[in-house]
Design a protein around this motif. Structure first.
Motif, PDB file in Angstrom:
ATOM      1  N   GLN A 153      -2.870   2.722   0.345  1.00 30.92           N
ATOM      2  CA  GLN A 153      -1.925   1.854   1.061  1.00 30.92           C
ATOM      3  C   GLN A 153      -0.750   1.479   0.171  1.00 30.92           C
ATOM      4  O   GLN A 153       0.419   1.557   0.589  1.00 30.92           O
ATOM      5  CB  GLN A 153      -2.646   0.588   1.531  1.00 30.92           C
ATOM      6  CG  GLN A 153      -3.620   0.825   2.666  1.00 30.92           C
ATOM      7  CD  GLN A 153      -4.415  -0.421   3.016  1.00 30.92           C
ATOM      8  OE1 GLN A 153      -5.438  -0.350   3.678  1.00 30.92           O
ATOM      9  NE2 GLN A 153      -3.961  -1.573   2.562  1.00 30.92           N
ATOM     10  N   ARG A 154      -1.022   1.061  -1.065  1.00 34.71           N
ATOM     11  CA  ARG A 154       0.053   0.650  -1.988  1.00 34.71           C
ATOM     12  C   ARG A 154       0.987   1.812  -2.282  1.00 34.71           C
ATOM     13  O   ARG A 154       2.224   1.647  -2.285  1.00 34.71           O
ATOM     14  CB  ARG A 154      -0.546   0.119  -3.292  1.00 34.71           C
ATOM     15  CG  ARG A 154      -1.243  -1.221  -3.151  1.00 34.71           C
ATOM     16  CD  ARG A 154      -1.467  -1.851  -4.524  1.00 34.71           C
ATOM     17  NE  ARG A 154      -2.253  -0.975  -5.386  1.00 34.71           N
ATOM     18  CZ  ARG A 154      -3.578  -1.021  -5.479  1.00 34.71           C
ATOM     19  NH1 ARG A 154      -4.269  -1.879  -4.730  1.00 34.71           N
ATOM     20  NH2 ARG A 154      -4.223  -0.212  -6.295  1.00 34.71           N
ATOM     21  N   VAL A 157       3.328   2.578   0.773  1.00 36.87           N
ATOM     22  CA  VAL A 157       4.392   1.586   0.956  1.00 36.87           C
ATOM     23  C   VAL A 157       5.464   1.734  -0.120  1.00 36.87           C
ATOM     24  O   VAL A 157       6.662   1.573   0.148  1.00 36.87           O
ATOM     25  CB  VAL A 157       3.787   0.164   0.947  1.00 36.87           C
ATOM     26  CG1 VAL A 157       4.887  -0.896   0.943  1.00 36.87           C
ATOM     27  CG2 VAL A 157       2.892  -0.037   2.163  1.00 36.87           C
ATOM     28  N   TRP A 165       4.314  -1.930   6.309  1.00 40.04           N
ATOM     29  CA  TRP A 165       2.880  -2.092   6.037  1.00 40.04           C
ATOM     30  C   TRP A 165       2.157  -0.883   6.586  1.00 40.04           C
ATOM     31  O   TRP A 165       2.582  -0.256   7.558  1.00 40.04           O
ATOM     32  CB  TRP A 165       2.360  -3.368   6.705  1.00 40.04           C
ATOM     33  CG  TRP A 165       0.864  -3.528   6.623  1.00 40.04           C
ATOM     34  CD1 TRP A 165       0.157  -4.081   5.610  1.00 40.04           C
ATOM     35  CD2 TRP A 165      -0.103  -3.121   7.607  1.00 40.04           C
ATOM     36  NE1 TRP A 165      -1.190  -4.044   5.888  1.00 40.04           N
ATOM     37  CE2 TRP A 165      -1.376  -3.470   7.121  1.00 40.04           C
ATOM     38  CE3 TRP A 165      -0.008  -2.494   8.852  1.00 40.04           C
ATOM     39  CZ2 TRP A 165      -2.539  -3.204   7.824  1.00 40.04           C
ATOM     40  CZ3 TRP A 165      -1.170  -2.240   9.548  1.00 40.04           C
ATOM     41  CH2 TRP A 165      -2.415  -2.593   9.041  1.00 40.04           C
TER      42      TRP A 165
END
Length: 410
Positions: A153-154, A157, A165
């Motif tokens: 996820q990081r 993004v 998000w």
């Protein structure tokens, strides 16, 4: 009809046909029946030989009876689900093939077969797909080689500026990504001219006006509909061109805004029983497992009902997958927990405290989280029909302002 039900149920738990040899063998089956052993299909083969069928679970009790009677017992037939499993487990070739098949399914179930991206436009979806390939996440990837969902996820993004998000989680052999695109927040449309009026009666405690002309002061008493903040402001301007310096009055219309907190009061009536009933779990539980196909359920494990007076049931259904396809078969887990019904008697003082807490909770739900209950008082208390009736008085601090549109033509 009853015989069919017995046979079907016994087939799941297993049953055996026994041959009893001795003097008056039919009396042995009569003794079994008298001691609670279910016997069916009793046939007399000869003067000293009698045959009948019993459940597998009753074999131990049958042997105890025979120690007293001393008959010769022979098991002539064994049928049912447990014997079927025992026969299968004795076939080494079949068991080897079954184990290999299970290992293959486990291996294939730990490979990513599909990546599902939702919540974003097509162009951003393509960027996410390319980045996932760069991270080594694609169809055929071994699950245990992947980074944690939080790290993925990081990275997404950081690497894709258009993403606000993204949520990542894995379910079975599918990787799910749900993204949110960055959008420009539009400014809210300005509010039209309005007044703030009282929505209920109370005494003003705090007054903060950010726009408009206040019409009340702290400690003023107001009723529903009273004007709190006016959206009409009178401006006095001096006309420099006039020799007499006459003041002219002008009106300005604004959207009145502010926080007007007042002390309000409520009367609440509650009835609290002196006997409280509640249920609790003892911690004792048993589990049942079923294979479910449509509306049909086949027991897999756990057949007898627990000896509980009251049962709490929790049901969980899990679909079976073959590779990436969901099969129509589900595994049902049924947890049977022992439940007890308890009754506790309250004193009148305890009932009063319970009633106050109950009334407070209901009042907070009604008024919202911003309201603050300052104090409470019991106005009247009575006992009737095994209940304590309370008439309660509450002092509350809350915002009582509500908007009233302003007509500029007035």
């Amino acid at each position: 009809m009853g015989k069919e039900i017995i046979n079907n149920k016994s087939h799941l738990t297993g049953y055996v046909t026994i041959s009893v040899t001795g003097n008056l063998p039919e009396r042995f089956f009569q003794t079994c029946a008298n001691e609670g052993i279910m016997v069916w299909n009793v046939k007399k083969k000869s003067v000293k030989i009698c045959e009948g069928t019993i459940k597998l679970s009753d074999v131990q009790q049958l042997r105890k009876i025979n120690r007293r009677k001393n008959y010769k017992i022979k098991f002539t037939e064994k049928k049912g689900y447990p014997f079927f499993l025992r026969r299968i487990t004795k076939k080494k070739e079949l068991m080897f093939a079954l184990v290999c098949s299970l290992l293959l399914v486990v291996f294939l179930s730990n490979i990513i077969w599909k990546i599902n991206i939702t919540g974003v436009p097509k162009d951003i979806e393509e960027k996410i797909s390319r980045k996932m390939n760069d991270y080594g996440i694609h169809s055929g990837t071994w699950i245990f080689t992947l980074d944690s969902p939080n790290k993925i996820q990081r990275e997404l993004v950081e690497d894709i500026p258009e993403l606000l998000w993204v949520g990542v989680h894995q379910k079975g052999t599918t990787f799910f990504l749900e993204g949110v695109e960055k959008t420009i927040v539009k400014e809210e449309e300005p509010l039209g001219p309005r007044n703030l009026i009282a929505s209920k009666k109370g005494i003003i405690k705090k007054l903060y006006v950010s726009n408009g002309m206040p019409k009340v002061k702290v400690n003023d008493y107001v009723k529903p509909g009273d004007l709190l903040v006016s959206g009409v402001i009178n401006e006095n301007e001096q006309d420099e061109k006039e020799e007499n310096k006459e003041e002219q009055s002008k009106k300005k219309y604004v959207a009145a805004e502010g926080d007007i907190t007042a002390t309000t009061w409520y009367e609440v009536i509650v009835n609290v029983p002196l006997t409280a009933s509640h249920e609790s779990l003892t911690g004792e539980q048993e589990k049942r497992y079923y294979a479910k196909l449509g509306n049909f359920q086949l027991p897999i494990w756990g057949f007898s009902d627990p000896d509980y007076q009251s049962v709490h049931r929790e049901r969980k259904e899990t679909p079976l997958y073959f590779l990436k396809w969901k099969m129509p078969v589900k595994i049902v887990e049924m947890v049977l927990s022992e439940k007890t019904h308890n009754k506790n008697k309250r004193t009148e003082d305890e009932a009063v405290q319970v009633g106050i807490m109950q009334a407070k909770k209901e009042l907070k739900i009604k008024l919202g989280p911003e309201a603050k209950i300052l104090s409470e008082k019991v106005l009247h208390e009575s006992k009737e029909n095994g209940k304590v009736k309370l008439n309660l008085y509450f002092n509350v601090e809350e915002d009582i302002a509500t908007a009233q549109p302003l007509d500029q033509g007035d």
